[in-house]
Scaffold this active site. Structure first.
Site, PDB file in Angstrom:
ATOM      1  N   GLU A 104     -18.356  59.457  48.625  1.00  0.00           N
ATOM      2  CA  GLU A 104     -19.419  60.461  48.675  1.00  0.00           C
ATOM      3  C   GLU A 104     -19.418  61.463  47.511  1.00  0.00           C
ATOM      4  O   GLU A 104     -19.412  62.680  47.730  1.00  0.00           O
ATOM      5  CB  GLU A 104     -19.351  61.222  50.001  1.00  0.00           C
ATOM      6  CG  GLU A 104     -19.677  60.358  51.202  1.00  0.00           C
ATOM      7  CD  GLU A 104     -19.728  61.130  52.518  1.00  0.00           C
ATOM      8  OE1 GLU A 104     -19.297  62.316  52.535  1.00  0.00           O
ATOM      9  OE2 GLU A 104     -20.195  60.571  53.520  1.00  0.00           O
ATOM     10  N   GLU A 138     -20.179  54.384  56.973  1.00  0.00           N
ATOM     11  CA  GLU A 138     -19.966  55.522  57.873  1.00  0.00           C
ATOM     12  C   GLU A 138     -21.222  55.768  58.679  1.00  0.00           C
ATOM     13  O   GLU A 138     -22.318  55.886  58.123  1.00  0.00           O
ATOM     14  CB  GLU A 138     -19.594  56.803  57.101  1.00  0.00           C
ATOM     15  CG  GLU A 138     -18.203  56.826  56.524  1.00  0.00           C
ATOM     16  CD  GLU A 138     -17.834  58.220  56.011  1.00  0.00           C
ATOM     17  OE1 GLU A 138     -18.399  59.216  56.514  1.00  0.00           O
ATOM     18  OE2 GLU A 138     -16.982  58.300  55.103  1.00  0.00           O
TER      19      GLU A 138
END
Length: 474
Positions: free
Chosen positions: A262, A366
């Site tokens: 991320e 995720e």
């Protein structure tokens, strides 16, 4: 900026030294793989970005520690056929990178509200005390029994997180600083033991660099909450050396190395370096691990469309895209009805399927069952929830958090029914591409986020291929 001797020398002795000095992972429990024993594939997957299908073999070596007498010898891994077989897995969040919402007790027990992440945990506590707390956590949060349970639940992968401060790189491997202060290092031997457990129980591993020098996103799950300074100074180049070290040292024990989690592509300086970083990190892995180790990148919050044609075959091989989908971190998402959450998931399915059909193998890496941000400290230690108006005054309030988070005994039957539907709609995303890994296996007091509790509560099936709503995205 890297010592030329690096590629020519075997680094196994350093790992043995780490195990011996820390003294927390018995030598016979960890199997370390000399680089010359790796099986380096040569045939790319076509038409998508590929490489050989599976892990490098551990082989056997007189210098590699043998398994302990209390656990079976690790079998030779069966290569995973990415692109053909579906990745079905779970994240082991909060283990080697602390997150206050996953293990709030660790932070509460400090009696210091200024300790909000792993950086301040090391900065504000006595070093010996901090290490003792972390060692107990590393020893107990995830055990071999969890790997057994994950395998029994029909899952074939775990996605594991590591912070740069836990990677024991030395000045022999890099021209950049090796200082990790004030972080508390020491998780590496526990990681090695976990990789041995995964091998023993035939669970494949995606290893994810979850925290980089300077923080790649400013989230507490990067190790340091606040500013994202990863693109500044030598942080990016330092991260490349860390990735190279990881690929060289443990590339034979994992299936996929995710070279950064991320990165904040919504921040201009990070957006300006991330494309080159993905390329350079890919090159670093290929230099030391050949083509058998898969490389994973992410969309950097820019959407997969921004990566059309990037690192695809034949310019690269063995590359996967990691996509994260949460529907709880802005007011528009929280305002959606339960049916709209499901419909939104199904729209993501079409986007990812279109991208993966002509670009990289794609994993929904995720996602969770949560439709509120009510889990305690999900938005950061000491920070409330948007849902109930405790995050910021004067904003829209959706209702009470009661019955949406915490212990599943407070969940209504209707809510559990929805959780099953929502789980199936998001599994459908991963099944439409190359797979999925749920976030997360366990949490102290947020059962809607826990795969383990979902199995216990019945909203996640014991067999991940079972469907009560098989046409949910039709």
């Amino acid at each position: 900026m890297f010592p030329s001797c690096y590629l020519l020398r075997l680094r196994l002795p350093l790992l043995v030294l780490v195990l011996a000095t820390v003294g927390v992972c018995a030598a016979q429990q960890c199997r370390l793989v000399p680089k010359q024993q790796l099986q380096l594939g040569t045939n790319p997957q076509i038409p998508l970005s590929g490489g050989t299908n599976g892990t490098a073999s551990s082989g056997s070596s007189s210098s590699a520690p043998s398994p302990s007498s209390t656990s079976p010898a690790s079998p030779s891994p069966t290569p995973f056929n990415y692109g053909k077989d579906i990745v079905r897995g779970v994240n082991l969040g909060g283990w080697f990178v602390l997150e206050p919402w996953i293990t709030p007790s660790i932070f509460e027990n400090t009696n210091n509200s200024d300790i909000v992440d792993e950086y301040t945990f090391g900065q504000m506590l006595d070093p010996d005390y901090a290490l003792d707390v972390l060692q107990k956590h590393w020893e107990t949060w995830i055990t071999e029994d969890d790997f057994i349970a994950i395998k029994a639940a029909g899952l074939n992968h775990v996605r594991m997180q590591i912070g740069y401060w836990s990677v024991p790189i030395t000045s022999e491997y890099t021209n950049y600083t090796t200082s990790v202060s004030p972080y508390v290092p020491g998780a590496w031997p526990y990681l090695l033991r976990a990789l041995n457990w995964a091998r023993t129980h035939s669970v494949h591993v995606i290893l994810d660099l979850h925290g980089a020098p300077g923080s790649q996103n400013g989230f507490d799950n990067s190790g340091r909450r606040g500013s994202a300074n990863w693109a500044q100074g030598t942080n990016v180049n330092r991260t490349i050396d860390i990735i190279r070290f990881m690929a060289d040292q443990i590339g034979g024990m994992i299936d996929v190395l995710e070279v950064l989690n991320e990165p904040a592509g919504f921040q201009s300086d990070i957006a300006g370096v991330i494309r080159d970083y993905w390329q350079d990190a890919y090159n670093a892995v290929r230099q030391v691990a050949g083509t058998s180790l898969k490389v994973m990148i992410g969309d950097a919050f820019l959407g997969v469309g921004d990566w059309d044609g990037f690192l695809t075959y034949p310019s690269a091989q063995g590359v996967l895209m990691d996509y994260h989908e949460y529907q709880i971190f802005n007011y528009n998402q929280l305002a959606m009805s339960q049916d709209e959450h499901i419909a939104s998931s199904c729209q993501v399915l079409n986007t990812l399927k279109s991208y993966a059909s002509s670009n990289l193998y794609t994993i929904s890496g995720e996602w969770s069952n949560a439709i509120t941000d009510c889990a305690k400290w999900l938005n950061g230690r000491g920070v409330g929830a948007r849902w109930d108006g405790t995050w910021q005054p004067g904003q829209q309030v959706f209702g009470s958090c009661d019955g949406y988070t915490g212990d599943m005994s407070t969940f209504s039957d209707d809510y559990k029914t929805f959780l099953r539907k929502y789980w199936e709609s998001q599994v459908a995303i991963g099944e439409a591409v190359q797979g999925w890994t749920f976030w997360t296996w366990k949490a102290e007091n947020a059962d809607e986020w826990s795969y383990q509790k979902g199995l216990e509560g019945g909203w996640i099936p014991q067999d991940p291929t079972d469907r009560m709503y098989p046409d949910i995205c039709s």
